[in-house]
Design an enzyme around this catalytic site. Structure first.
Site, PDB file in Angstrom:
ATOM      1  CE1 TYR A 157      -4.029   2.093   0.919  1.00 32.26           C
ATOM      2  CE2 TYR A 157      -2.452   3.386   2.052  1.00 32.26           C
ATOM      3  CZ  TYR A 157      -3.938   3.225   1.594  1.00 32.26           C
ATOM      4  OH  TYR A 157      -4.654   4.450   1.364  1.00 32.26           O
ATOM      5  CE  LYS A 161      -3.869   4.517  -1.735  1.00 30.45           C
ATOM      6  NZ  LYS A 161      -4.996   5.111  -2.595  1.00 30.45           N
TER       7      LYS A 161
HETATM    8  N1  NAP Z   1     -10.609   5.333   4.678  1.00 30.45           N
HETATM    9  C1  NAP Z   1      -9.150   5.961   4.754  1.00 30.45           C
HETATM   10  O1  NAP Z   1      -8.807   6.015   6.074  1.00 30.45           O
HETATM   11  C2  NAP Z   1      -8.274   6.336   3.920  1.00 30.45           C
HETATM   12  C3  NAP Z   1      -7.039   7.068   4.197  1.00 30.45           C
HETATM   13  C4  NAP Z   1      -6.295   7.504   3.302  1.00 30.45           C
HETATM   14  C5  NAP Z   1      -6.625   6.966   1.995  1.00 30.45           C
HETATM   15  N2  NAP Z   1      -7.550   6.305   1.324  1.00 30.45           N
HETATM   16  C6  NAP Z   1      -7.781   6.069   0.194  1.00 30.45           C
HETATM   17  O2  NAP Z   1      -9.036   6.510  -0.227  1.00 30.45           O
HETATM   18  C7  NAP Z   1      -9.542   6.034  -1.272  1.00 30.45           C
HETATM   19  C8  NAP Z   1     -11.140   5.519  -1.089  1.00 30.45           C
HETATM   20  O3  NAP Z   1     -10.991   4.665   0.060  1.00 30.45           O
HETATM   21  P1  NAP Z   1     -12.245   4.584   1.165  1.00 30.45           P
HETATM   22  O4  NAP Z   1     -11.762   4.769   2.399  1.00 30.45           O
HETATM   23  O5  NAP Z   1     -13.383   5.318   0.652  1.00 30.45           O
HETATM   24  O6  NAP Z   1     -12.511   2.939   0.854  1.00 30.45           O
HETATM   25  P2  NAP Z   1     -13.913   2.127   0.478  1.00 30.45           P
HETATM   26  O7  NAP Z   1     -15.027   2.842   1.215  1.00 30.45           O
HETATM   27  O8  NAP Z   1     -13.591   0.855   0.694  1.00 30.45           O
HETATM   28  O9  NAP Z   1     -14.138   2.586  -0.891  1.00 30.45           O
HETATM   29  C9  NAP Z   1     -13.045   1.936  -2.065  1.00 30.45           C
HETATM   30  C10 NAP Z   1     -13.826   2.000  -3.350  1.00 30.45           C
HETATM   31  O10 NAP Z   1     -12.997   1.494  -4.355  1.00 30.45           O
HETATM   32  C11 NAP Z   1     -13.491   0.434  -5.231  1.00 30.45           C
HETATM   33  N3  NAP Z   1     -12.928  -0.316  -5.639  1.00 30.45           N
HETATM   34  C12 NAP Z   1     -12.001  -1.254  -5.005  1.00 30.45           C
HETATM   35  N4  NAP Z   1     -11.440  -2.053  -6.085  1.00 30.45           N
HETATM   36  C13 NAP Z   1     -11.770  -1.712  -7.141  1.00 30.45           C
HETATM   37  C14 NAP Z   1     -11.600  -2.051  -8.466  1.00 30.45           C
HETATM   38  N5  NAP Z   1     -10.710  -3.160  -8.591  1.00 30.45           N
HETATM   39  N6  NAP Z   1     -12.265  -1.412  -9.404  1.00 30.45           N
HETATM   40  C15 NAP Z   1     -13.037  -0.509  -9.223  1.00 30.45           C
HETATM   41  N7  NAP Z   1     -13.259  -0.072  -8.107  1.00 30.45           N
HETATM   42  C16 NAP Z   1     -12.707  -0.628  -7.040  1.00 30.45           C
HETATM   43  C17 NAP Z   1     -14.789   0.214  -4.223  1.00 30.45           C
HETATM   44  O11 NAP Z   1     -15.937  -0.805  -4.994  1.00 30.45           O
HETATM   45  P3  NAP Z   1     -15.940  -1.788  -5.365  1.00 30.45           P
HETATM   46  O12 NAP Z   1     -15.825  -2.778  -4.130  1.00 30.45           O
HETATM   47  O13 NAP Z   1     -17.837  -1.882  -5.378  1.00 30.45           O
HETATM   48  O14 NAP Z   1     -15.450  -2.034  -6.645  1.00 30.45           O
HETATM   49  C18 NAP Z   1     -15.313   1.195  -3.249  1.00 30.45           C
HETATM   50  O15 NAP Z   1     -16.282   2.298  -4.225  1.00 30.45           O
HETATM   51  C19 NAP Z   1      -8.761   4.714  -1.475  1.00 30.45           C
HETATM   52  O16 NAP Z   1      -7.743   4.845  -2.655  1.00 30.45           O
HETATM   53  C20 NAP Z   1      -7.888   4.820  -0.257  1.00 30.45           C
HETATM   54  O17 NAP Z   1      -6.590   3.939  -0.355  1.00 30.45           O
HETATM   55  C21 NAP Z   1      -8.371   5.796   2.464  1.00 30.45           C
END
Ligand code: NAP
Length: 254
Positions: A157, A161
């Site tokens: 990860y 990133k």
């Molecule tokens: N939450 C945190 O604390 C945090 C912190 C820093 C960065 N981030 C980043 O923020 C972004 C959004 O994450 P989130 O926290 O909102 O997580 P989340 O609720 O798990 O959302 C992730 C999204 O990515 C989609 N996804 C995953 N694999 C995919 C694929 N192969 N093709 C198409 N869509 C895919 C999922 O949809 P489906 O499963 O329906 O495909 C879901 O809509 C990510 O890049 C994550 O690394 C999150």
């Protein structure tokens, strides 16, 4: 008048978490949004939620690791809006906090495919389209504070990133003369579904990450990230490109 009236916007990872909020917020400001993720039923709910908004959301079910999806979602935005104004590469997955000695080839490839290769494929297609547009366009990538520090996730990860941050800077530099802006946001912890399915977490990894965390700082909310993404994609930020924007409540300051 919304900031994105008539604009064509693509948001990946729109079926939950930040992407879901980002898609709704763009539609609330007048954009035609192509919402991308694998779970079609979740996208159908999102389309329903957006029904009364000034813009609209169209579901595009697909896997961002596949060029058919990344090309197709951009084509769909152009078909609907006449142009592609904004691409938000938000889809991403975690890596069970595995440090390098515990990383399998399979986990490495999976994380890189979703977090890095998918965004690259989407950017490649988006830039090809934006180069033909007088006003260029905007790309906003979603990395993480794990994209600028090494102590917030596992090896795959963190590497993915960091690479997204580099890809962002290179793209911003290369296409600055073409009015194509490219920026990256680096969220800290936000309450979403991102940890769902992380059932084989590394004990070493979790222990090391948690030991360094300041738990007195509350988690962020999806709207905290979405509001920044919309600002960056708007003309209010027209001189901003190649920027890495940390949104973490101060977590990475220690
Ligand atoms: N939450 C945190 O604390 C945090 C912190 C820093 C960065 N981030 C980043 O923020 C972004 C959004 O994450 P989130 O926290 O909102 O997580 P989340 O609720 O798990 O959302 C992730 C999204 O990515 C989609 N996804 C995953 N694999 C995919 C694929 N192969 N093709 C198409 N869509 C895919 C999922 O949809 P489906 O499963 O329906 O495909 C879901 O809509 C990510 O890049 C994550 O690394 C999150």
């Amino acid at each position: 008048m919304g900031r994105f009236d008539g604009k064509g916007v693509v948001v990946t990872g729109a079926s939950s978490g930040m992407g879901h909020r980002i898609a709704l917020d763009f539609a609330a400001e007048g954009a035609t949004v192509v919402a991308v993720a694998r779970r079609a039923e979740r996208l159908a709910q999102l389309v329903e939620e957006a029904r009364d908004l000034p813009g609209g959301i169209v579901a595009y079910a697909g896997d961002v690791t596949v060029a058919e999806t990344t090309d197709g979602m951009i084509d769909k935005a152009v078909e609907l809006a006449g142009h592609l104004d904004v691409l938000v590469n938000n889809a991403g997955i975690m890596d069970e906090f595995k440090p390098v000695a515990e990383v399998t080839d399979e986990l490495w490839d999976k994380v890189m495919d979703v977090n890095l290769v998918g965004p690259m494929k989407a950017m490649r297609k988006a830039v090809q389209v934006m180069l033909g547009q007088e006003n260029g366009g905007n790309i906003v990538n979603v990395a993480s504070i794990g994209g600028i520090r090494g102590a917030r996730a596992g090896a795959a990860y963190t590497a993915s990133k960091h690479a997204v941050v580099g890809l962002t800077e290179n793209t911003a530099f290369m296409y600055a003369p073409n009015h194509i802006r490219c920026n990256v946001v680096c969220p800290g912890g936000v309450n979403t579904e991102v940890m769902n399915g992380q059932t084989e977490m590394s004990q070493l990894g979790v222990g090391r990450v948690m030991a360094g965390l300041d738990t007195s700082i509350p988690s962020g909310k999806v709207e905290d990230i979405s509001s920044a993404v919309l600002y960056i994609a708007s003309d209010d930020a027209k001189f901003m490109t190649g920027a890495t924007v940390v949104i973490d409540g101060g977590v990475s300051c220690n």
